[in-house]
Design an enzyme around this catalytic site. Structure first.
Site, PDB file in Angstrom:
ATOM      1  N   GLY A  40       0.850  -1.190   0.000  1.00 22.04           N
ATOM      2  CA  GLY A  40       0.000   0.000   0.000  1.00 22.04           C
ATOM      3  C   GLY A  40       0.879   1.230   0.000  1.00 22.04           C
ATOM      4  O   GLY A  40       1.784   1.374   0.814  1.00 22.04           O
ATOM      5  N   GLY A  42      -0.445   4.586  -0.236  1.00 21.55           N
ATOM      6  CA  GLY A  42      -1.203   5.818  -0.002  1.00 21.55           C
ATOM      7  C   GLY A  42      -0.370   6.699   0.911  1.00 21.55           C
ATOM      8  O   GLY A  42       0.854   6.556   0.990  1.00 21.55           O
ATOM      9  N   ALA A  44       0.030   6.703   4.091  1.00 24.54           N
ATOM     10  CA  ALA A  44       0.786   5.971   5.099  1.00 24.54           C
ATOM     11  C   ALA A  44       1.947   5.210   4.460  1.00 24.54           C
ATOM     12  O   ALA A  44       3.097   5.326   4.897  1.00 24.54           O
ATOM     13  CB  ALA A  44      -0.133   5.016   5.854  1.00 24.54           C
ATOM     14  N   ARG A 330     -19.225  14.192  13.068  1.00 27.54           N
ATOM     15  CA  ARG A 330     -19.839  13.457  11.970  1.00 27.54           C
ATOM     16  C   ARG A 330     -20.893  12.460  12.406  1.00 27.54           C
ATOM     17  O   ARG A 330     -21.951  12.364  11.798  1.00 27.54           O
ATOM     18  CB  ARG A 330     -18.753  12.722  11.200  1.00 27.54           C
ATOM     19  N   ARG A 435     -13.942   9.277  14.140  1.00 33.48           N
ATOM     20  CA  ARG A 435     -12.809  10.104  13.766  1.00 33.48           C
ATOM     21  C   ARG A 435     -13.264  11.527  13.484  1.00 33.48           C
ATOM     22  O   ARG A 435     -14.278  11.735  12.843  1.00 33.48           O
ATOM     23  CB  ARG A 435     -12.146   9.541  12.509  1.00 33.48           C
ATOM     24  N   LEU A 441      -5.585  12.116   7.554  1.00 37.45           N
ATOM     25  CA  LEU A 441      -4.389  12.457   6.786  1.00 37.45           C
ATOM     26  C   LEU A 441      -3.218  12.631   7.759  1.00 37.45           C
ATOM     27  O   LEU A 441      -2.105  12.163   7.530  1.00 37.45           O
ATOM     28  CB  LEU A 441      -4.625  13.746   5.995  1.00 37.45           C
TER      29      LEU A 441
HETATM   30  C1  FAD Z   1     -13.590  10.980  -0.193  1.00 32.78           C
HETATM   31  C2  FAD Z   1     -12.727  11.024   1.025  1.00 32.78           C
HETATM   32  C3  FAD Z   1     -12.373  12.250   1.586  1.00 32.78           C
HETATM   33  C4  FAD Z   1     -11.564  12.311   2.720  1.00 32.78           C
HETATM   34  N1  FAD Z   1     -11.223  13.531   3.229  1.00 32.78           N
HETATM   35  C5  FAD Z   1     -10.385  13.591   4.300  1.00 32.78           C
HETATM   36  C6  FAD Z   1      -9.939  14.847   4.803  1.00 32.78           C
HETATM   37  O1  FAD Z   1     -10.301  15.904   4.308  1.00 32.78           O
HETATM   38  N2  FAD Z   1      -9.086  14.849   5.857  1.00 32.78           N
HETATM   39  C7  FAD Z   1      -8.642  13.700   6.434  1.00 32.78           C
HETATM   40  O2  FAD Z   1      -7.854  13.754   7.365  1.00 32.78           O
HETATM   41  N3  FAD Z   1      -9.037  12.495   5.957  1.00 32.78           N
HETATM   42  C8  FAD Z   1      -9.893  12.412   4.908  1.00 32.78           C
HETATM   43  N4  FAD Z   1     -10.294  11.185   4.441  1.00 32.78           N
HETATM   44  C9  FAD Z   1      -9.722   9.972   5.016  1.00 32.78           C
HETATM   45  C10 FAD Z   1      -8.316   9.742   4.498  1.00 32.78           C
HETATM   46  O3  FAD Z   1      -8.215  10.201   3.183  1.00 32.78           O
HETATM   47  C11 FAD Z   1      -7.922   8.272   4.518  1.00 32.78           C
HETATM   48  O4  FAD Z   1      -8.243   7.703   5.724  1.00 32.78           O
HETATM   49  C12 FAD Z   1      -6.430   8.134   4.313  1.00 32.78           C
HETATM   50  O5  FAD Z   1      -6.002   8.853   3.202  1.00 32.78           O
HETATM   51  C13 FAD Z   1      -6.040   6.688   4.176  1.00 32.78           C
HETATM   52  O6  FAD Z   1      -4.680   6.595   3.817  1.00 32.78           O
HETATM   53  P1  FAD Z   1      -3.963   5.216   3.763  1.00 32.78           P
HETATM   54  O7  FAD Z   1      -2.586   5.470   3.321  1.00 32.78           O
HETATM   55  O8  FAD Z   1      -4.163   4.500   5.058  1.00 32.78           O
HETATM   56  O9  FAD Z   1      -4.782   4.360   2.683  1.00 32.78           O
HETATM   57  P2  FAD Z   1      -5.045   4.599   1.112  1.00 32.78           P
HETATM   58  O10 FAD Z   1      -4.692   5.937   0.654  1.00 32.78           O
HETATM   59  O11 FAD Z   1      -6.420   4.103   0.855  1.00 32.78           O
HETATM   60  O12 FAD Z   1      -4.034   3.637   0.424  1.00 32.78           O
HETATM   61  C14 FAD Z   1      -4.192   2.265   0.410  1.00 32.78           C
HETATM   62  C15 FAD Z   1      -3.074   1.679  -0.396  1.00 32.78           C
HETATM   63  O13 FAD Z   1      -3.099   0.278  -0.256  1.00 32.78           O
HETATM   64  C16 FAD Z   1      -3.064  -0.345  -1.521  1.00 32.78           C
HETATM   65  N5  FAD Z   1      -3.771  -1.612  -1.379  1.00 32.78           N
HETATM   66  C17 FAD Z   1      -4.984  -1.843  -0.820  1.00 32.78           C
HETATM   67  N6  FAD Z   1      -5.254  -3.151  -0.837  1.00 32.78           N
HETATM   68  C18 FAD Z   1      -4.196  -3.762  -1.408  1.00 32.78           C
HETATM   69  C19 FAD Z   1      -3.884  -5.104  -1.701  1.00 32.78           C
HETATM   70  N7  FAD Z   1      -4.701  -6.103  -1.379  1.00 32.78           N
HETATM   71  N8  FAD Z   1      -2.703  -5.363  -2.306  1.00 32.78           N
HETATM   72  C20 FAD Z   1      -1.841  -4.358  -2.627  1.00 32.78           C
HETATM   73  N9  FAD Z   1      -2.086  -3.078  -2.362  1.00 32.78           N
HETATM   74  C21 FAD Z   1      -3.247  -2.783  -1.758  1.00 32.78           C
HETATM   75  C22 FAD Z   1      -3.684   0.628  -2.457  1.00 32.78           C
HETATM   76  O14 FAD Z   1      -3.209   0.377  -3.760  1.00 32.78           O
HETATM   77  C23 FAD Z   1      -3.162   1.948  -1.898  1.00 32.78           C
HETATM   78  O15 FAD Z   1      -1.871   2.182  -2.390  1.00 32.78           O
HETATM   79  C24 FAD Z   1     -11.108  11.116   3.310  1.00 32.78           C
HETATM   80  C25 FAD Z   1     -11.460   9.893   2.758  1.00 32.78           C
HETATM   81  C26 FAD Z   1     -12.275   9.831   1.640  1.00 32.78           C
HETATM   82  C27 FAD Z   1     -12.657   8.494   1.098  1.00 32.78           C
END
Ligand code: FAD
Ligand code: FES
Lengths: 637, 265
Positions: A40, A42, A44, A330, A435, A441
């Protein structure tokens, strides 16, 4: 078993610093001998990969999209919190900590939340240095806005695309390490299992989504940064590919799943328009700064909004929560919207919507000011609904959005499986039962940039490098299991599509394990989910084979995991016999319909252990102790 | 409404591929374009046929995954709108719609409407970053940035990396994409130190990946779903000229990419 989060003892203000002092280090020259897998990329994962690469570790990253820049973090609109107090309105690390613990309805681990608040300022510094174009005032200083659940302005933003800009920052830092040869990235690679050697996480199995090849990867430690599972509801604000697969398969290998029932239903999304609907779109919470939420006082009043006089409108958030008004948290805002719609006062097709009205702001600030702040959101609304929100109020309705539950981790972000670390939305630790806006973020980046680089070294130093060998039969076995799973899916050749099953599951979850839950609804879900699962394994249709790009096969695998996971989530909701944050049990509410927590019996994390097949999983408890902020009734009145 | 679709089907990179006709009915004006394709695909799967493969993820117009040429226009008829945000109310009953993948030398086709855009990744890797170590950044407000500069940087940074600009350009050029990143960083004080190196490296890799260069067709600007402007390309050219005689010019640099046009012509 009583679980220990291993938070350091002593004054909370210095815990992290003291903890870092005690963590073991790895000498710079030795770091390249250690291989770390990051699944992943994203916020993180990319921030973790960038920093670990920079430190000299040998990092290998994976994502299912065709580029890390497309992770769903990209969709975050509103902003990111930090306790900079640049606006001088009395913010501090302590206040951010306080708001987040309270916002989470006293179901998070204090030590983690404090650390998060303390690191928040470093994140903003880091991002600005990377060139993230946050909004600025005319003197060149950073601007802030306010967000739900807070009475200070502490949210940094980049137009309506904060997530995109932060992700591109982390992505570019990661690219720099790819260029330097410290990070090797694989796109279109889906993780389908983790591999344990002598009980420690030492590798993963992936499927190359273009060729279908099942590959084995060995490492000294594995970080899962695979995001949230809101797609268990089928319709959510998540991307189409967001899944629980990586986390769930780790759970099946022994990692505990914590608080799966804590899901966040976001109050401001565009309502469903028809059966073909494939996803729901969020309208940033920042809109609630200037938009007023209302419904008609009279039931079934279907006059156009403009013809309903002010005295016949119910601005229900302002009425019920005068102190926070439209900026109530929320969970509370969402439930209130459901309530008024249940009463028959909802607006728009099907009566499942409430107004978010900008007329007063347009009058007060002028249309241009409103356009400057929210122009892109209004455009997006118009593209989807065909309606102009400057001229008539937006219609919004709550939608599944974020999942506070996730794999259980200790203070070091390590799961109960040594060597398996979990970051970002995929873990459970910082947001409790609800949350607050703009804090995900912050958490993803705190985990990746500032926490994991310290804590993972402590594990690696003890375990030593190069223990994992692809020749170990465990790898071949795990690969075989994945192959068997895929063959089983392809062999069904029934009549219904994966999407069909996913939609059916979503309906069950939304109706029975959604915004409000009761013993009765949860027990109904526990009957319906296994029935649906049985049909899935008898009647699923996946065309094509495994030897090339097959999107139906990808979908089917994810739906299979959601079907299992949904049951776990429901079981957790049933066992949590209280209302807290996003988990609202109808049995536990005040006469006014507010959530009633039960701190006597339920002040704990529920961490579930897989017991094989469809056996009832075993629950372990991590008691939550509040030494700094005394649990109180969460009031936003 | 009823629609007649002609959709590009191609099993894999080596398959010649062809347009296949699909007749649809019961398409509602409220559906998004991709939801319309979902309906077609559900039908195909139920008939035991392979569905049309297409890239998509966020369906909110921000991840840049979706990538289809609709009636000859990347992302279709609506201005500043990605395919996933395009809604069927833009079409009418009986319309014929041609749906094809991005076509460009640097984007080989993977399957049906899916292409390989990893060439863009490599352009980014060449210099699309500011080199700052985690944890050593100064206080965010110690770097003051004029609001106008911050806004230019933000406008450029809005690029979603979809590649529509490349697909629209007769030269298959990625100049708008590259220019966006160069402009973002060139507008900020943090980006100055590496500015020359960045523009040299990124344009060099762009050329090696088989992208053409700009000969002022403005097609990229017309299709960009985020409204990025060709003025960024002018900025790229300026930054490039500033770097020309600097020691940062990579040794391997072969020069003269400006106005070279279509590499295959
Ligand atoms: C529409 C929307 C708006 C938001 N707005 C806000 C905001 O304004 N402020 C805030 O703080 N938070 C906000 N959030 C929440 C926040 O964006 C997310 O919680 C956060 O970005 C998650 O980051 P992450 O790195 O954990 O996961 P993600 O960014 O979801 O990344 C997941 C990663 O894992 C990979 N992955 C997943 N499953 C697999 C697999 N089986 N095999 C290989 N790779 C995989 C994906 O390819 C991706 O690279 C929002 C969320 C949404 C949906
Ligand atoms: S699917 Fe994300 S931009 Fe279209």
């Amino acid at each position: 078993m009583i679980l220990d989060g291993r938070a350091p003892i002593g004054p909370i203000e210095t815990q992290w610093e003291r903890h870092c002092r005690d963590l073991k280090l790895i000498n710079p020259a030795n770091r390249r001998k250690y291989k770390i897998i990051v699944v992943g990329t994203g916020l993180a994962g990319a921030s973790a990969a960038a920093t670990l690469g920079e430190l000299g570790y040998n990092v290998e990253t994976f994502c299912y999209q065709d580029s890390p820049r497309r992770a769903h973090s990209v969709a975050a609109q509103g902003g990111i919190n930090a306790a900079k107090n640049y606006t001088g309105d009395g913010d501090s690390v302590y206040r951010l900590f306080h708001d987040t613990v309270k916002g989470g309805d006293f179901r998070s681990r204090e030590a983690n939340v404090y650390r998060l608040a303390a690191l928040s300022n470093n994140i903003i510094d880091q991002c600005v240095a990377q060139g993230v174009p946050f909004a600025r005032d005319y003197a060149g200083y950073l601007e802030n806005r306010s967000f739900g659940g807070a009475q200070v302005s502490r949210t940094f933003f980049a137009k309506g695309q904060t997530g995109q800009q932060l992700l591109l920052g982390a992505y570019s830092a990661m690219l720099r390490q790819i260029r330097a040869g410290n990070v090797r990235h694989h796109s279109r690679a889906e993780m389908l299992d983790i591999v344990l050697l002598e009980g420690e996480a030492k590798g993963i199995i992936t499927r190359d989504m273009v060729t279908g090849e099942i590959r084995t990867h060995a490492a000294d430690a594995v970080c899962l940064c695979t995001g949230g599972y809101a797609n268990v509801y089928y319709l959510s604000t998540n991307a189409m590919g967001c899944n629980v697969t990586a986390a769930y398969r780790a759970y099946k290998k022994g990692a505990y799943f914590a608080n799966p029932c804590y899901t966040q239903i976001h109050p401001t999304c565009i309502p469903v328009s028809g059966d073909y609907q494939s996803k729901l779109t969020l309208m940033s919470e920042s809109l609630r700064n200037d938009g007023r939420v209302w419904v008609p006082i009279k039931k079934g009043d279907n006059r156009p909004a403009g013809e309903i006089p002010v005295v016949e409108r119910d601005y229900y958030l302002e009425r019920k929560y005068p102190a926070f008004g439209n900026l109530a948290p929320r969970d509370i805002s969402s439930r209130s919207a459901k309530e008024v719609c249940d009463e028959g006062r909802g607006v728009g097709p099907g009566g499942r919507g409430v107004y978010l009205d900008f007329a007063d702001s347009v009058r007060r600030l002028g249309e241009n000011s409103v356009r400057q702040k929210y122009g892109n959101l209004f455009e997006m609304y118009e593209r989807i609904t065909g309606e102009n929100a400057y001229a008539q109020p937006m219609r919004i309705y709550p939608a599944p959005h974020y999942t506070m539950g996730g794999l259980w981790v200790d203070y070091n972000l390590q799961s109960n499986i040594p060597g398996l670390f979990v970051l970002g939305e995929a873990n459970f630790s910082d947001h409790g039962a609800n949350r607050l806006g703009a804090s995900a973020l912050m958490q993803g980046l705190a985990d990746g940039y500032f926490i994991i680089p310290h804590t993972i070294a402590n594990y690696l130093a003890v375990s030593g490098p190069g223990k994992a060998d692809l020749d170990n039969p465990e790898f071949a076995k795990a690969r075989e299991d994945v192959n068997t799973f895929i063959a089983k899916i392809l062999a069904i050749q029934g009549r219904r599509t994966a999407n069909d099953f996913h939609a059916a599951l979503g309906k069950i979850m939304w109706e029975h394990v959604g915004m409000s839950r009761s013993e009765k609804s949860l027990k109904t879900a526990l009957r319906l989910i296994p029935e649906l699962r049985e049909q899935f394994w008898e009647d699923l249709k996946v065309p094509g084979g495994n030897a090339d790009l097959n999107q139906e096969l990808e979908k089917a695998g994810r739906v299979a995991d959601f079907l299992d996971f949904a049951e776990l989530m429901t079981r957790d909701a049933l066992s949590r016999d209280e209302s807290c944050g996003g988990h609202f049990r109808e049995e536990h509410q005040t006469v006014e319909g507010e959530a009633v927590r039960d701190d006597e019996t339920s002040s704990h994390v529920s961490a579930w252990e897989f017991r094989g097949g469809h056996e009832i999983p075993e629950m372990h408890k991590e008691p939550l102790v509040f030494e700094n902020i005394k649990p109180a009734v969460r009031s936003y009145k | 409404m009823k629609l007649i679709l002609f959709i590009w089907r191609q099993q894999g990179a080596d398959d010649p591929g062809k347009l296949v006709r699909y007749d649809t009915s019961e398409i509602s004006a409220e559906m998004s374009f991709l939801e319309m394709l979902d309906v077609v695909n559900e039908g195909l799967v139920k008939d035991g046929k392979e569905p049309i493969a297409f890239d998509h993820d966020c369906r909110e117009g921000i991840c840049g995954t979706c990538s289809q040429v609709i009636n000859g226009v990347p992302h279709g008829p609506q201005e500043r709108t990605t395919v996933c945000q395009l809604h069927m109310r833009q079409f009418k009953d009986g319309d014929k719609i041609y749906i094809e993948p991005w076509r460009a030398r640097a984007f080989p086709i993977v399957k049906d409407l899916i292409v390989d855009r990893s060439s863009l990744e490599r352009v980014m890797q060449a210099g699309g970053y500011i080199s700052v170590h985690t944890g050593c950044a100064p206080d965010a407000n110690s770097i003051l940035i004029r609001r106008e500069d911050a806004e230019t940087a933000m406008d450029a940074a809005e690029c979603i990396g979809c590649g529509a600009c490349v697909a629209a350009c007769p030269n298959g050029s990625a100049m708008l994409f590259t220019a966006a990143k160069v402009t973002q960083f060139a507008s900020l004080p943090q980006g100055q130190t590496e500015a020359k190196h960045r523009v040299c490296m990124m344009t060099e890799v762009m050329k090696h990946e088989g992208f053409g260069s700009c000969t002022n067709h403005y097609e990229c600007q017309a299709v960009c779903p985020k409204g990025l402007k060709t003025s960024f390309i002018a900025r790229l050219n300026r930054e490039f000229l500033k770097a020309l005689d600097s020691p940062e010019m990579p040794e391997s640099f072969s020069g003269g990419f400006l106005n070279r046009g279509n590499p295959s012509r």
